[in-house]
Scaffold this motif. Structure first.
Motif, mmCIF file in Angstrom:
data_model
loop_
_atom_site.group_PDB
_atom_site.id
_atom_site.type_symbol
_atom_site.label_atom_id
_atom_site.label_comp_id
_atom_site.label_asym_id
_atom_site.label_seq_id
_atom_site.Cartn_x
_atom_site.Cartn_y
_atom_site.Cartn_z
ATOM 1 N N THR A 137 0.761 -1.121 -0.031
ATOM 2 C CA THR A 137 0.105 0.036 -0.066
ATOM 3 C C THR A 137 0.866 1.242 0.008
ATOM 4 O O THR A 137 2.234 1.156 0.464
ATOM 5 C CB THR A 137 -1.078 -0.020 1.234
ATOM 6 O OG1 THR A 137 -0.009 -0.130 2.373
ATOM 7 C CG2 THR A 137 -1.667 -1.117 1.213
ATOM 8 N N GLU A 139 0.535 5.172 0.919
ATOM 9 C CA GLU A 139 -0.352 6.300 1.885
ATOM 10 C C GLU A 139 -0.626 7.363 1.014
ATOM 11 O O GLU A 139 -0.093 7.972 0.509
ATOM 12 C CB GLU A 139 0.385 6.934 3.186
ATOM 13 C CG GLU A 139 -0.340 8.019 4.037
ATOM 14 C CD GLU A 139 -1.438 7.304 4.679
ATOM 15 O OE1 GLU A 139 -2.433 7.781 4.894
ATOM 16 O OE2 GLU A 139 -1.245 5.673 5.016
ATOM 17 N N SER A 141 -2.091 10.408 1.569
ATOM 18 C CA SER A 141 -1.721 11.669 1.763
ATOM 19 C C SER A 141 -0.127 12.091 1.836
ATOM 20 O O SER A 141 0.389 13.035 2.125
ATOM 21 C CB SER A 141 -2.324 11.964 3.376
ATOM 22 O OG SER A 141 -1.748 11.142 4.146
ATOM 23 N N SER A 142 0.454 11.163 1.616
ATOM 24 C CA SER A 142 2.171 11.219 1.557
ATOM 25 C C SER A 142 2.652 12.055 0.459
ATOM 26 O O SER A 142 1.949 12.025 -0.720
ATOM 27 C CB SER A 142 2.928 9.841 1.371
ATOM 28 O OG SER A 142 2.536 8.940 2.613
ATOM 29 N N GLN A 151 4.565 0.786 1.341
ATOM 30 C CA GLN A 151 4.338 0.785 2.801
ATOM 31 C C GLN A 151 3.928 -0.446 3.628
ATOM 32 O O GLN A 151 3.052 -1.017 3.458
ATOM 33 C CB GLN A 151 3.327 1.978 3.069
ATOM 34 C CG GLN A 151 3.062 2.229 4.656
ATOM 35 C CD GLN A 151 2.148 3.401 4.929
ATOM 36 O OE1 GLN A 151 2.203 4.791 4.328
ATOM 37 N NE2 GLN A 151 1.141 3.253 5.778
ATOM 38 N N GLU A 153 3.325 -2.699 7.064
ATOM 39 C CA GLU A 153 2.763 -2.643 8.251
ATOM 40 C C GLU A 153 3.864 -2.503 9.465
ATOM 41 O O GLU A 153 3.668 -1.737 10.422
ATOM 42 C CB GLU A 153 1.761 -3.637 8.574
ATOM 43 C CG GLU A 153 0.900 -3.663 9.920
ATOM 44 C CD GLU A 153 -0.085 -4.863 10.089
ATOM 45 O OE1 GLU A 153 0.433 -5.985 10.415
ATOM 46 O OE2 GLU A 153 -1.251 -4.530 9.768
ATOM 47 N N ARG A 154 4.839 -3.257 9.379
ATOM 48 C CA ARG A 154 5.928 -3.160 10.530
ATOM 49 C C ARG A 154 7.077 -3.867 9.519
ATOM 50 O O ARG A 154 6.947 -4.624 8.520
ATOM 51 C CB ARG A 154 5.508 -4.067 11.725
ATOM 52 C CG ARG A 154 5.095 -5.459 11.475
ATOM 53 C CD ARG A 154 4.595 -5.817 12.495
ATOM 54 N NE ARG A 154 4.003 -7.163 12.671
ATOM 55 C CZ ARG A 154 4.582 -8.098 12.757
ATOM 56 N NH1 ARG A 154 6.072 -8.269 13.202
ATOM 57 N NH2 ARG A 154 4.202 -9.496 12.677
ATOM 58 N N ARG A 189 9.243 1.302 3.579
ATOM 59 C CA ARG A 189 8.827 2.348 4.843
ATOM 60 C C ARG A 189 7.550 2.029 5.609
ATOM 61 O O ARG A 189 6.844 1.063 5.236
ATOM 62 C CB ARG A 189 8.559 3.715 4.156
ATOM 63 C CG ARG A 189 7.175 3.702 3.512
ATOM 64 C CD ARG A 189 6.854 5.270 2.982
ATOM 65 N NE ARG A 189 5.673 5.305 2.337
ATOM 66 C CZ ARG A 189 4.710 6.145 2.509
ATOM 67 N NH1 ARG A 189 4.860 7.167 3.613
ATOM 68 N NH2 ARG A 189 3.553 6.152 1.741
ATOM 69 N N THR A 190 7.688 2.212 6.836
ATOM 70 C CA THR A 190 6.416 2.262 7.628
ATOM 71 C C THR A 190 5.875 3.772 7.706
ATOM 72 O O THR A 190 6.380 4.481 7.072
ATOM 73 C CB THR A 190 6.616 1.636 8.971
ATOM 74 O OG1 THR A 190 7.564 2.278 9.645
ATOM 75 C CG2 THR A 190 7.143 0.340 8.774
ATOM 76 N N ARG A 191 4.800 3.818 8.781
ATOM 77 C CA ARG A 191 4.508 5.214 8.859
ATOM 78 C C ARG A 191 5.757 6.262 9.384
ATOM 79 O O ARG A 191 5.398 7.489 8.838
ATOM 80 C CB ARG A 191 3.210 5.283 9.787
ATOM 81 C CG ARG A 191 1.930 4.640 9.145
ATOM 82 C CD ARG A 191 1.002 4.799 10.275
ATOM 83 N NE ARG A 191 -0.309 4.162 9.728
ATOM 84 C CZ ARG A 191 -1.295 4.817 9.004
ATOM 85 N NH1 ARG A 191 -0.738 6.196 8.620
ATOM 86 N NH2 ARG A 191 -2.198 3.975 8.448
ATOM 87 N N ASP A 192 6.533 5.645 9.902
ATOM 88 C CA ASP A 192 7.546 6.654 10.608
ATOM 89 C C ASP A 192 8.782 6.143 10.268
ATOM 90 O O ASP A 192 10.015 6.669 10.952
ATOM 91 C CB ASP A 192 7.401 6.805 12.099
ATOM 92 C CG ASP A 192 7.220 5.382 12.688
ATOM 93 O OD1 ASP A 192 7.426 4.181 12.063
ATOM 94 O OD2 ASP A 192 7.310 5.445 13.954
#
Length: 630
Positions: A137, A139, A141-142, A151, A153-154, A189-192
């Motif tokens: 996936t 994001e 809004s990125s 992206q 999940e972990r 990447r993950t979210r952060d």
């Protein structure tokens, strides 16, 4: 013509829109079926390119079936893995890359031994990205250059005891619709958090170069590493499994490992145990170990010999998806014939050859998208062309059939080859036959028009058949008569002979036809024929509706000979000029009488005339009263 130009322009516009739409839809993640087609076409191109010798930078140390069969187990115990790593480190490799997920704890002594061993050399360990679904996936809004990264999940990272002594890279590969890995993502990447891939970590460590992430590519030191979308590295296989140098880990346990296979090289430790699950189909193998797929990516990064599929290549793909179908449509529109189809086929073959050639030289041009953009519009346009061509053929055939009703077959063929035939008058030798139906004027006054039309139609049909059978051309039906010309489209040596045969055939045919009519009609009809040969002037007369005719003294004499026949109670008058040219010496079934030296109306001098009749004909030698009067 204007209508056809508009149609072709519309075809160009629709074709361009179709190609642009197909490319845009696929580029935006739709039309996924094209990925499977592209994977298949990529396999074919790889096989056409053949096996390549890889740059000799990498050695794979495989935990394979030999290790398991000789007393080992799988997964390999941490203590045994530590022994493998320790032996490799002693031979001074550039870097040791362990393509095994060390995420679970095992026996404490084994983990401690492995952790201590990892601290003795340059190490890179494998991690895994865990995605929330089967598809990676992004994001919504990125933004920025990293927005397109897959992206996760972990990340499934090695145990801290191991990771503290090594660098870590994500080992996931990207498989296409066919299940074959076509690229390896370089960044995750993950979210952060952003992580480097396992091959990129290994290559950067081996080259000892700083890594820079540019908007559409990577930099290893001062060398650019072109990447595809999502910062993925396209890969192309050198050959079947074990093409990259591979040694079994059992050689370490046996003490037979060669130092030359390890020293100053990149060493990748990975599993190739049958049933281990880490296998992928490739163009050369139905099952290739994942460690060799990863090693292929590492080799590409270090050697710089990866296949190019970057933004510039995708722009070329977009142009191909739009321009190739337009070019093919243009060729089919240029020649609605086998020539146009052959030209279009030649362009398609040239494009396919160029695509394969580019692939063999390290440029991956998309074939599936271009085919999807090309085949449907070209097939539709070709179908429309064939339909229109069929309609045009039917139209021309109808015109030809219509022309056949007015022109002799030889003249039709000549006009088809040379539309300007007789646009200028031509002076040449020819033979002319005239025939006229006698008594017809008087019959017309007492006969119903419809019945009269049927009589004239039958008379004309008889003349037409006889003239065509003898190779003559009817230049025109003159009401109840006709003029037949022998010598067009060009003069022939037997023109006079064929004209004589035609005149005799008409004499016999018309006699039989009149005899077959009801007595009330047949007794009122007769006929007369005149035939002569000599020089004529052939030309086309008329404005928009033209007809072919002949003029000159020869034509006038042939016409007046019909009067001479009637005046001498005969039906067929022949000039001695015609008989001499036909080399006629009489026939057993006919009677030739003469000669008669006579003048013809409107001409000075005399003409030598002979009269012919059928020996057993119903009309005998004497003309009817109607023939003498009409």
């Amino acid at each position: 013509m204007r209508s056809r130009r508009v149609q072709i322009l519309m075809a160009f516009v629709l074709t361009a829109l179709w190609g642009a739409g197909i490319y845009a839809a696929h580029a935006n993640g739709h039309l996924r079926f094209l990925d499977r087609l592209e994977a298949t076409l990529t396999d074919w191109r790889t096989q056409i390119r053949g096996v390549q010798r890889p740059p000799d930078f990498v050695t794979i140390v495989a935990i394979d079936d030999t290790v398991v069969k000789r007393g080992g187990s799988y997964p390999l115990p941490r203590a045994d893995l530590a022994r493998v790593v320790d032996t490799i480190v002693q031979f001074n490799p550039k870097v040791v890359a362990i393509d095994l997920l060390l995420v679970d704890r095992s026996a404490a002594i084994g983990d401690a031994t492995l952790a201590n061993t990892l601290a003795t050399g340059p190490m890179v360990l494998a991690a895994a990205a865990i995605f929330p679904s089967a598809s990676e996936t992004i994001e919504p809004s990125s933004d920025g250059p990293l927005a397109a990264l897959p992206q996760a999940e972990r990340f499934l990272l090695p145990l801290p005891a191991f990771a503290d002594h090594a660098e870590v890279g994500v080992v996931n590969v990207a498989t296409g619709q066919s299940g074959s890995p076509l690229s390896v993502p370089m960044l995750f990447r993950t979210r952060d958090k952003v992580e480097l891939s396992f091959p990129l970590r290994v290559a950067a460590r081996a080259l000892d170069k700083p890594l820079t992430i540019a908007p559409d590519h990577l930099m290893l030191g001062d060398r650019a590493v072109p990447t595809d979308a999502d910062f993925a590295l396209p890969i192309t296989y050198y050959g079947p499994r074990r093409t990259i140098r591979t040694v079994s880990a059992q050689s370490i346990f046996d003490g037979t490992l060669s130092r030359a296979a390890i020293e100053n090289r990149i060493v990748v430790i990975g599993a190739s145990v049958a049933g281990g699950g880490d296998f992928y189909p490739t163009p050369f193998d139905s099952l290739m170990p994942g460690v060799e797929v990863v090693s292929t990516a590492i080799t590409h990064l270090v050697a710089g010999d990866g296949i190019l599929r970057d933004r510039r290549v995708r722009i070329a793909d977009a142009f191909a998806a739009i321009l190739l179908p337009m070019l093919l449509v243009g060729l089919l529109a240029w020649r609605r014939s086998a020539l146009g189809i052959m030209a279009a086929a030649a362009v398609m073959i040239a494009w396919a050859g160029l695509n394969v050639l580019a692939f063999t030289h390290g440029v991956w041009l998309n074939a599936a998208t271009t085919l999807a953009a090309t085949v449907p519009p070209v097939a539709v346009f070709a179908g429309v062309q064939l339909w229109a061509g069929g309609r045009r053929t039917q139209y021309l055939a109808a015109k030809s059939r219509s022309l056949a009703q007015f022109q002799a077959p030889a003249v039709q063929e000549w006009l088809a080859r040379d539309p300007n035939f007789l646009s200028k008058p031509v002076r040449q030798d020819a033979a002319v036959v005239f025939i006229d139906l006698s008594g017809f004027t008087a019959l017309s006054e007492r006969t119903d028009p419809d019945a009269l039309r049927e009589i004239v139609k039958a008379f004309h049909a008889l003349i037409d058949k006889t003239a065509v059978d003898c190779g003559g051309m009817i230049t025109g039906f003159l009401g109840d008569g006709a003029m037949i010309l022998f010598g067009l489209p060009r003069a022939m040596p037997d023109d006079a002979a064929r004209a004589l045969n035609c005149a005799i055939g008409l004499h016999r045919g018309v006699e039989r036809w009149i005899a077959s009519l009801p007595p009330a009609i047949g007794n009122q009809l007769g006929f007369k024929i005149g035939a002569h040969c000599g020089e004529i002037v052939a030309s086309r007369l008329g404005g928009s509706h033209q007809h072919i005719t002949a003029t000159g003294d020869t034509v006038n004499v042939a016409s007046r000979l019909m009067e001479v026949a009637a005046q001498n109670h005969a039906r067929l008058a022949l000039s001695d000029t015609l008989l001499d040219a036909a080399d006629f010496h009489g026939a057993p079934d006919g009677i030739l009488t003469g000669p008669l030296l006579t003048q013809v109306r409107g001409r000075s001098g005399v003409v030598t005339v002979w009269f012919w009749r059928d020996r057993d004909g119903p009309g005998g030698q004497t003309a009817t009263k109607a023939e003498m009067i009409d």
